[in-house]
Design an enzyme around this catalytic site. Structure first.
Site, PDB file in Angstrom:
ATOM      1  N   ASP A   1     -28.324 -27.425 -15.270  1.00  0.00           N
ATOM      2  CA  ASP A   1     -27.858 -26.094 -14.894  1.00  0.00           C
ATOM      3  C   ASP A   1     -26.340 -26.098 -14.806  1.00  0.00           C
ATOM      4  O   ASP A   1     -25.744 -27.069 -14.334  1.00  0.00           O
ATOM      5  CB  ASP A   1     -28.440 -25.682 -13.540  1.00  0.00           C
ATOM      6  CG  ASP A   1     -29.834 -25.092 -13.684  1.00  0.00           C
ATOM      7  OD1 ASP A   1     -30.106 -24.504 -14.739  1.00  0.00           O
ATOM      8  OD2 ASP A   1     -30.636 -25.236 -12.752  1.00  0.00           O
TER       9      ASP A   1
ATOM     10  N   GLU B   1     -22.462 -15.500  -4.746  1.00  0.00           N
ATOM     11  CA  GLU B   1     -21.660 -14.550  -5.515  1.00  0.00           C
ATOM     12  C   GLU B   1     -21.630 -13.187  -4.825  1.00  0.00           C
ATOM     13  O   GLU B   1     -20.574 -12.538  -4.725  1.00  0.00           O
ATOM     14  CB  GLU B   1     -22.223 -14.409  -6.931  1.00  0.00           C
ATOM     15  CG  GLU B   1     -22.063 -15.644  -7.795  1.00  0.00           C
ATOM     16  CD  GLU B   1     -23.162 -16.663  -7.575  1.00  0.00           C
ATOM     17  OE1 GLU B   1     -24.042 -16.423  -6.706  1.00  0.00           O
ATOM     18  OE2 GLU B   1     -23.144 -17.710  -8.237  1.00  0.00           O
TER      19      GLU B   1
ATOM     20  N   PHE C   1     -32.529  -9.023  -7.722  1.00  0.00           N
ATOM     21  CA  PHE C   1     -32.232  -9.589  -9.046  1.00  0.00           C
ATOM     22  C   PHE C   1     -33.452 -10.347  -9.567  1.00  0.00           C
ATOM     23  O   PHE C   1     -34.127 -11.053  -8.822  1.00  0.00           O
ATOM     24  CB  PHE C   1     -31.046 -10.551  -8.948  1.00  0.00           C
ATOM     25  CG  PHE C   1     -30.717 -11.240 -10.248  1.00  0.00           C
ATOM     26  CD1 PHE C   1     -29.855 -10.654 -11.161  1.00  0.00           C
ATOM     27  CD2 PHE C   1     -31.284 -12.461 -10.566  1.00  0.00           C
ATOM     28  CE1 PHE C   1     -29.553 -11.282 -12.356  1.00  0.00           C
ATOM     29  CE2 PHE C   1     -30.999 -13.099 -11.757  1.00  0.00           C
ATOM     30  CZ  PHE C   1     -30.127 -12.502 -12.663  1.00  0.00           C
ATOM     31  N   THR C   2     -33.749 -10.172 -10.838  1.00  0.00           N
ATOM     32  CA  THR C   2     -34.791 -10.963 -11.493  1.00  0.00           C
ATOM     33  C   THR C   2     -34.259 -11.485 -12.816  1.00  0.00           C
ATOM     34  O   THR C   2     -33.321 -10.917 -13.396  1.00  0.00           O
ATOM     35  CB  THR C   2     -36.064 -10.127 -11.776  1.00  0.00           C
ATOM     36  OG1 THR C   2     -35.766  -9.146 -12.776  1.00  0.00           O
ATOM     37  CG2 THR C   2     -36.589  -9.461 -10.528  1.00  0.00           C
ATOM     38  N   ALA C   3     -34.871 -12.563 -13.301  1.00  0.00           N
ATOM     39  CA  ALA C   3     -34.438 -13.141 -14.575  1.00  0.00           C
ATOM     40  C   ALA C   3     -34.728 -12.198 -15.732  1.00  0.00           C
ATOM     41  O   ALA C   3     -34.075 -12.266 -16.783  1.00  0.00           O
ATOM     42  CB  ALA C   3     -35.149 -14.477 -14.799  1.00  0.00           C
TER      43      ALA C   3
ATOM     44  N   LYS D   1     -25.913  -3.511 -10.675  1.00  0.00           N
ATOM     45  CA  LYS D   1     -24.880  -4.526 -10.942  1.00  0.00           C
ATOM     46  C   LYS D   1     -25.562  -5.658 -11.694  1.00  0.00           C
ATOM     47  O   LYS D   1     -26.576  -6.200 -11.241  1.00  0.00           O
ATOM     48  CB  LYS D   1     -24.302  -5.046  -9.611  1.00  0.00           C
ATOM     49  CG  LYS D   1     -23.303  -6.192  -9.745  1.00  0.00           C
ATOM     50  CD  LYS D   1     -22.954  -6.753  -8.374  1.00  0.00           C
ATOM     51  CE  LYS D   1     -24.148  -7.506  -7.808  1.00  0.00           C
ATOM     52  NZ  LYS D   1     -23.937  -7.977  -6.430  1.00  0.00           N
TER      53      LYS D   1
ATOM     54  N   ASP E   1     -34.747 -26.238  -9.039  1.00  0.00           N
ATOM     55  CA  ASP E   1     -35.073 -26.079  -7.624  1.00  0.00           C
ATOM     56  C   ASP E   1     -35.885 -24.833  -7.318  1.00  0.00           C
ATOM     57  O   ASP E   1     -36.441 -24.703  -6.234  1.00  0.00           O
ATOM     58  CB  ASP E   1     -33.808 -26.081  -6.758  1.00  0.00           C
ATOM     59  CG  ASP E   1     -32.835 -24.980  -7.152  1.00  0.00           C
ATOM     60  OD1 ASP E   1     -33.169 -24.187  -8.058  1.00  0.00           O
ATOM     61  OD2 ASP E   1     -31.741 -24.916  -6.562  1.00  0.00           O
TER      62      ASP E   1
ATOM     63  N   ASP F   1     -38.311 -22.487 -12.152  1.00  0.00           N
ATOM     64  CA  ASP F   1     -38.048 -23.738 -12.874  1.00  0.00           C
ATOM     65  C   ASP F   1     -39.302 -24.593 -13.022  1.00  0.00           C
ATOM     66  O   ASP F   1     -39.322 -25.553 -13.798  1.00  0.00           O
ATOM     67  CB  ASP F   1     -36.980 -24.576 -12.136  1.00  0.00           C
ATOM     68  CG  ASP F   1     -35.599 -23.955 -12.222  1.00  0.00           C
ATOM     69  OD1 ASP F   1     -35.282 -23.360 -13.252  1.00  0.00           O
ATOM     70  OD2 ASP F   1     -34.838 -24.079 -11.247  1.00  0.00           O
TER      71      ASP F   1
END
Length: 680
Positions: free
Chosen positions: A311, A352, A377-379, A395, A518, A522
């Site tokens: 990563d 962030e 937020f999601t991938a 955003k 983590d 993943d």
């Protein structure tokens, strides 16, 4: 874990325990698992019978004292070989005992469920009564009773009992830092934790079983080498047996002691005695690096890895990207833009998101809206935000916001597009903010590449390992960071399935892949990878999917794991080379001694000028016995590893351990002969 005593190779307690275990391992049911040493065990029994036979006056097999000494040396060879394995196991047991102290029965504050809700009614129960799915409360000073995931709250945790590191860490509900381990201590605040394991299956229980070697299985390479050594042993059985008709033809009587001594000296007893110790020590070295391995195969496979997925954030870069500048779109007031950015970050608990609030300043801290709906937020969406009073603020990545705007037919401003490109080309990460699908501007985030990471990647390149950076950044930013860090390839705008597909593609090409992760997202890739290293702070799903767990939560640990694996393979290879090379000197010691009286021409093969046949045989078997304990420290510590190419490593090892394996026995046997010749 990293106590001073654990770092010592030997101490009195461990040696005492190992010596005791060395004799217990003489049990034939245990010895038969090692074909090489089992044949030595059989030979020792035969020699005991010969000694009894001679003492009864029923055999002409040389002097009784000489045969007793040969028998004793063979017995000592067995004990030394068992001691090598026992000392490695004893070190693991010593660590397991220290871990057991951490796993003592701990009181737990079990929260009683009412329907699907958890109320504040607390029932105190022993940790052994907790079951998977239970929820317990931990407050300041409490020891966490078992493994779980935080479902509510945030706390500072002392993990020194597990990792050996004194610096406390923060664990909180949600995200990828929600996992807590039984035996650690809460230093601040309070948390509600959901139990993720059944009794006896906790992380500490698994650690104890692993370090004790109870669950250690032989690795494929170890099994293959055992078969090879068994083959060598069979060949030398045939060689030794066929000497009998040669001896009869030459009218040279050869004693049983001489036959067995020749056989034991020619078979690879050195590596046969050290093989298990090398495998156990490999897992032990990983443990000392604070990496728990679920099998010896995982460590061994790490040594053969061809591709390394890393990563970007936290591994190649410092980890916490910081907001450095706001770039409003043309016609948008900065105050209105900053207000929208702050609103979109109120539910963003990432570093962030927090840095955006810090950059905005105190004047925007107390913004409040009615009935907000926070968008996580999601991938998949690669964006987050807030909905309130008919307004939608988002955003996220530039292409994600571009697609949102396109759905409503809104244009993506060229000036904003140019700002995005400029930030990306300078190694930053642009986050575009929109309101009701209209672009308001760009937030600039900056990464800092870790010092020294380029040198580490260069070391991996010398090992022949391809490094791949995985990042959610856009291709421009990913390319900039990849080139600056010195990685070989990168996956930009990565989704969980992208990692999986990349791993499968490399594996289909015959390459072994390692990765670290983590988060729950993943887990599929960790399970697919040949070596999957999960962070101890990560989710339970990630820890279960990987075959290693890093207690330090250090993303660069994967590089160290690869080096440990390569050191394991190299140690096994070099000691095998040394063991087989040893046989050359022993051949020149014993064979001429057997036939020198009947075939004087063999005197030319007696290049060591050994005193007599008896002293030659005794010198060879004594050297064969004492070389095993002398090599135990090397087997446990491992051969010094240098990141050079495979061919260079092969040449180096053949020179040092191949040539050394030939020369050292000549010197050692001659020195022993000088002493033995005083008596025989």
């Amino acid at each position: 874990m990293k106590s001073e005593s654990s770092q010592q190779l030997f101490n009195a307690g461990i040696v005492k325990e190992a010596l005791k275990e060395s004799f217990i391992k003489l049990n034939p049911t245990k010895m038969i698992k090692n074909p090489v040493m089992f044949t030595v065990w059989v030979g020792t029994l035969v020699m005991m019978a010969v000694c009894v036979w001679i003492a009864a006056g029923e055999a002409n097999q040389g002097g009784l004292l000489y045969n007793i000494i040969v028998t004793a040396i063979l017995f000592i060879t067995l004990v030394f070989a068992n001691f090598a394995e026992a000392i490695a196991e004893a070190r693991g047991k010593a660590q397991a005992n220290s871990l057991r102290k951490t796993r003592e029965e701990t009181p737990a504050k079990l929260i009683q469920p009412v329907g699907e809700m958890y109320v504040n009614e607390i029932k105190r129960v022993p940790s052994s009564q907790l079951r998977k799915g239970d929820v317990f409360l931990c407050e300041v000073g409490d020891i966490i009773p078992t493994d779980g995931e935080i479902i509510e709250g945030l706390a500072t945790i002392d993990e020194s009992a597990i990792t050996g590191e004194s610096a406390p860490v923060i664990r909180e509900a949600g995200g990828d830092k929600s996992s807590v381990t039984g035996g650690t201590k809460v230093l601040s605040d309070k948390i509600k934790v959901k139990v993720t394991t059944e009794p006896g299956e906790s992380f500490l229980d698994k650690m104890i079983a692993l370090v004790e070697g109870a669950s250690r299985q032989k690795t494929p390479n170890e099994i293959a080498l055992t078969i090879l050594l068994a083959g060598f042993t069979l060949v030398f059985i045939i060689v030794t047996v066929t000497l009998k008709p040669f001896g009869d033809y030459a009218q040279t009587p050869i004693t049983i002691a001489a036959f067995i001594s020749l056989f034991v000296c020619l078979i690879p007893t050195t590596i046969g005695g050290l093989l298990s110790a090398i495998g156990i020590a490999g897992m032990d070295r990983a443990l000392r690096a604070n990496v728990i391995t679920k099998s010896g195969k995982a460590v061994e496979t790490a040594g053969d890895v061809d591709v390394l997925l890393l990563d970007k954030t936290g591994t190649i870069t410092i980890g916490n990207r910081k907001a450095t500048q706001f770039h409003p779109a043309p016609g948008v007031e900065e105050s209105a833009f900053v207000k929208a950015v702050v609103l979109s970050s109120l539910a963003d608990d990432t570093p962030e998101g927090k840095s955006i609030l810090e950059l905005a300043g105190d004047s925007y801290r107390n913004i409040s809206v009615n009935d907000p709906v926070y968008i996580k937020f999601t991938a998949e969406t690669r964006s987050s935000g807030i909905d309130f009073e008919g307004q939608r603020i988002r955003k996220g990545a530039s292409d994600a916001i571009r697609n949102l705007c396109a759905i409503k037919g809104n244009e993506f401003p060229k000036e904003v597009d140019e700002t995005v490109r400029k930030i990306s080309s300078n190694g930053g990460t642009p986050l575009v903010v929109s309101k009701n699908e209209s672009v308001l501007g760009v937030v600039e985030l900056q990464d800092i590449i870790k010092p020294g990471i380029q040198e580490r990647f260069e070391r991996l390149r010398k090992m022949g390992i391809k490094t791949v950076m995985v990042t959610g950044d856009n291709p421009l930013t990913a390319k900039f960071i990849a080139e600056k860090a010195g990685v070989d390839d990168y996956i930009a705008e990565a989704k969980p399935e992208d990692k999986m597909n990349y791993i499968r593609k490399e594996q289909q090409g015959g390459r072994l892949v390692a990765m670290m992760g983590d988060g729950t997202n993943d887990a599929p890739a960790l399970a697919q990878a040949d070596v999957g290293v999960a962070m101890n702070s990560g989710t339970q799903a990630a820890k279960e999917a990987g075959n290693m767990v890093d207690l330090d939560n250090d993303p660069t640990k994967l590089i160290e794991v690869v080096e440990i694996g390569k050191q394991l393979l190299m140690t096994r290879g070099t000691l095998t080379t040394f063991s087989i090379a040893n046989d050359v000197a022993k051949y020149f010691a014993i064979v001429p001694a057997l036939f020198i009286s009947s075939i004087p021409a063999l005197q030319h093969l007696n290049i060591m000028k050994l005193h007599s046949p008896e002293s030659a045989i005794l010198s060879a078997v004594i050297f064969n016995a004492i070389i095993i304990p002398l090599l135990i420290p090397l087997a446990l510590r491992g051969v010094a590893y240098k990141p050079i190419g495979a061919s260079a490593l092969l040449r180096r090892n053949l020179l040092i351990y191949g040539l050394g394996g030939v020369l050292i026995p000549f010197i050692g046997i001659k020195l022993i002969d000088l002493f033995v010749s005083l008596y025989f």
